[in-house]
Design a protein around this motif. Structure first.
Motif, PDB file in Angstrom:
ATOM      1  N   GLN A 178       0.816  -1.208   0.000  1.00  0.00           N
ATOM      2  CA  GLN A 178       0.000   0.000   0.000  1.00  0.00           C
ATOM      3  C   GLN A 178       0.856   1.268   0.000  1.00  0.00           C
ATOM      4  O   GLN A 178       0.337   2.369  -0.161  1.00  0.00           O
ATOM      5  CB  GLN A 178      -0.931   0.014   1.217  1.00  0.00           C
ATOM      6  N   GLY A 179       2.172   1.105   0.147  1.00  0.00           N
ATOM      7  CA  GLY A 179       3.030   2.265   0.318  1.00  0.00           C
ATOM      8  C   GLY A 179       3.563   2.866  -0.966  1.00  0.00           C
ATOM      9  O   GLY A 179       4.299   3.860  -0.916  1.00  0.00           O
ATOM     10  N   THR A 180       3.232   2.281  -2.128  1.00  0.00           N
ATOM     11  CA  THR A 180       3.732   2.831  -3.385  1.00  0.00           C
ATOM     12  C   THR A 180       2.704   2.650  -4.492  1.00  0.00           C
ATOM     13  O   THR A 180       2.016   1.627  -4.550  1.00  0.00           O
ATOM     14  CB  THR A 180       5.054   2.160  -3.810  1.00  0.00           C
ATOM     15  N   ASP A 181       2.607   3.656  -5.374  1.00  0.00           N
ATOM     16  CA  ASP A 181       1.751   3.524  -6.553  1.00  0.00           C
ATOM     17  C   ASP A 181       2.590   3.376  -7.816  1.00  0.00           C
ATOM     18  O   ASP A 181       2.092   3.495  -8.930  1.00  0.00           O
ATOM     19  CB  ASP A 181       0.787   4.707  -6.675  1.00  0.00           C
ATOM     20  N   ASN A 182       3.893   3.105  -7.636  1.00  0.00           N
ATOM     21  CA  ASN A 182       4.794   2.827  -8.743  1.00  0.00           C
ATOM     22  C   ASN A 182       4.746   1.331  -9.028  1.00  0.00           C
ATOM     23  O   ASN A 182       5.179   0.520  -8.206  1.00  0.00           O
ATOM     24  CB  ASN A 182       6.214   3.272  -8.392  1.00  0.00           C
ATOM     25  N   GLU A 185       7.717  -0.926  -8.460  1.00  0.00           N
ATOM     26  CA  GLU A 185       8.126  -1.165  -7.075  1.00  0.00           C
ATOM     27  C   GLU A 185       7.099  -1.999  -6.309  1.00  0.00           C
ATOM     28  O   GLU A 185       7.263  -2.230  -5.110  1.00  0.00           O
ATOM     29  CB  GLU A 185       8.324   0.177  -6.364  1.00  0.00           C
ATOM     30  N   GLN A 186       6.058  -2.444  -7.020  1.00  0.00           N
ATOM     31  CA  GLN A 186       4.988  -3.173  -6.353  1.00  0.00           C
ATOM     32  C   GLN A 186       5.373  -4.630  -6.086  1.00  0.00           C
ATOM     33  O   GLN A 186       6.388  -5.135  -6.577  1.00  0.00           O
ATOM     34  CB  GLN A 186       3.698  -3.120  -7.181  1.00  0.00           C
ATOM     35  N   LYS A 355      -2.951   3.616  -9.243  1.00  0.00           N
ATOM     36  CA  LYS A 355      -2.763   4.867  -8.502  1.00  0.00           C
ATOM     37  C   LYS A 355      -4.035   5.287  -7.789  1.00  0.00           C
ATOM     38  O   LYS A 355      -4.004   5.786  -6.651  1.00  0.00           O
ATOM     39  CB  LYS A 355      -2.303   5.979  -9.473  1.00  0.00           C
ATOM     40  N   ILE A 358      -4.576   2.821  -4.687  1.00  0.00           N
ATOM     41  CA  ILE A 358      -3.567   3.043  -3.653  1.00  0.00           C
ATOM     42  C   ILE A 358      -3.822   4.379  -2.945  1.00  0.00           C
ATOM     43  O   ILE A 358      -3.711   4.484  -1.714  1.00  0.00           O
ATOM     44  CB  ILE A 358      -2.151   3.014  -4.253  1.00  0.00           C
ATOM     45  N   ASN A 362      -4.670   4.916   1.115  1.00  0.00           N
ATOM     46  CA  ASN A 362      -3.780   5.733   1.968  1.00  0.00           C
ATOM     47  C   ASN A 362      -4.454   6.989   2.515  1.00  0.00           C
ATOM     48  O   ASN A 362      -3.797   7.818   3.142  1.00  0.00           O
ATOM     49  CB  ASN A 362      -2.531   6.110   1.168  1.00  0.00           C
TER      50      ASN A 362
END
Length: 363
Positions: A178-182, A185-186, A355, A358, A362
């Motif tokens: 949940q910490g990235t919308d890239n 990097e998922q 995006k 996510i 957040n």
């Protein structure tokens, strides 16, 4: 019931009464696939799969016998219903004293499947130590109604465990970071539970991952060639002890996307992945998760017999369905409708959904 008897008799005549037989080395396997362990009093699922490498099968009949468990539910593949021109499952199988007798026709087309799931049977454990599910009286005909006489079969043997006194692992859920919308990097994330009354007997535990389509119905194990394993070993003393001694006794296993190309990462977002939790004893035995339910008793459609099959897009869409305070619902719905790679804007649509969801998680 009369329809079932009629179909069974027809198939019996096809596979039993003709003098001609199909050639040897047919490549036909009628297999039961299920977990190695199951918790006392809980349910587990066994899949019935027909492998037909040379695409010769015309029909199959047999009996699925169980010892130490009771039948809860039988699900018939909708394709099998189509092949038998019925939605009435009583024409395909019947259950008597926990024995499931089935008789069904395969697709008679030339482009039939090399392997196909026919049934899923849910059982509840009633034995204290072991459960066995076995195939009996299996007969297979080819598409010209000749008996195939070299069919292989496989059964399921299950050890019953007591989570209070025996070591056990559970697959609690499958999600994403949940910490990235890239997207590059998922990762797919499996949350697992452990219960090790005597941790001195445990050498390691973890999660094994593999693309579902590449398994072809085979069982995923730590020995599956090319599988990715996220594990905690006894050699990593601090991490090992912190997890097994934790109050909630859970850990997360990650499958990082790790692509250098955004396009490939977005493609993988739609790839269904099979995941399974395991532990290994100091004697080298490997035991896998076998639970069907997660959380506070709620059913999870992605977890059956301790195995999850889920794509990142499944995670996003499940969470997207829970969004109530949409900032741009029309744009989100349009992106959801164009996620298939056959859509010209599939990359932009998948990235938009990622995006959007996510950002919602957040808030």
């Amino acid at each position: 019931m009369k329809k079932f008897i009629a179909l069974a008799l027809t198939l019996a005549m096809l596979v039993s009464c003709l003098v001609f037989t199909a050639s040897a080395e047919s490549g036909v396997v009628v297999a039961l696939q299920g977990p190695a362990t199951a918790q006392a009093g809980e349910t587990f699922q066994v899949e019935v799969r027909v492998t037909d490498a040379n695409k010769v099968v015309g029909g199959v009949q047999g009996v699925i016998d169980v010892t130490g468990a009771t039948v809860v539910d039988v699900q018939v593949n909708s394709e099998l219903q189509n092949w038998n021109k019925t939605t009435d499952n009583t024409t395909i199988y019947k259950t008597t004293d926990n024995d499931i007798t089935f008789a069904a026709l395969n697709s008679l087309a030339d482009d039939t499947h090399a392997t196909r799931l026919w049934f899923k049977v849910t059982y509840q454990v009633v034995a204290e130590d072991a459960v066995s599910v076995n195939l009996k009286d299996v007969k297979v005909s080819d598409k010209s109604a000749a008996l195939i006489n070299d069919v292989a079969t496989s059964d399921v043997a299950i050890t019953v465990v007591d989570p209070v006194s025996d070591p056990v692992v559970t697959l609690n859920g499958m999600g994403m970071l949940q910490g990235t919308d890239n997207v590059e990097e998922q990762a797919l994330m499996v949350n697992a539970g452990v219960s090790f009354p005597n941790k001195a007997d445990i050498a390691e535990f973890g999660v094994v991952f593999y693309p579902t389509s590449l398994l072809g119905g085979a069982e995923l194990t730590v020995n599956t060639s090319g599988a990715v394993i996220a594990k905690v070993t006894k050699e990593n003393t601090a991490l090992f002890n912190s997890i097994v001694d934790a109050e909630d006794a859970t850990f997360n296993g990650l499958l990082m996307f790790g692509f250098s190309s955004k396009t490939n990462a977005l493609k993988f977002l739609g790839t269904k992945v099979t995941a399974r939790v395991y532990y290994k004893t100091t004697e080298g035995d490997v035991v896998y998760s076998s639970n069907n339910t997660v959380g506070n008793g709620e059913s999870n459609k992605y977890i059956k017999s301790g195995t999850a099959k889920k794509a990142g897009l499944n995670v996003l869409l499940d969470n997207g369905a829970k969004i109530t305070d949409h900032t741009d619902k029309d744009a989100y719905d349009a992106a959801v409708a164009g996620l298939s790679t056959s859509n010209a804007d599939w990359e932009a649509n998948r990235e938009y959904v990622l995006k959007y969801v996510i950002a919602s998680l957040n808030k």
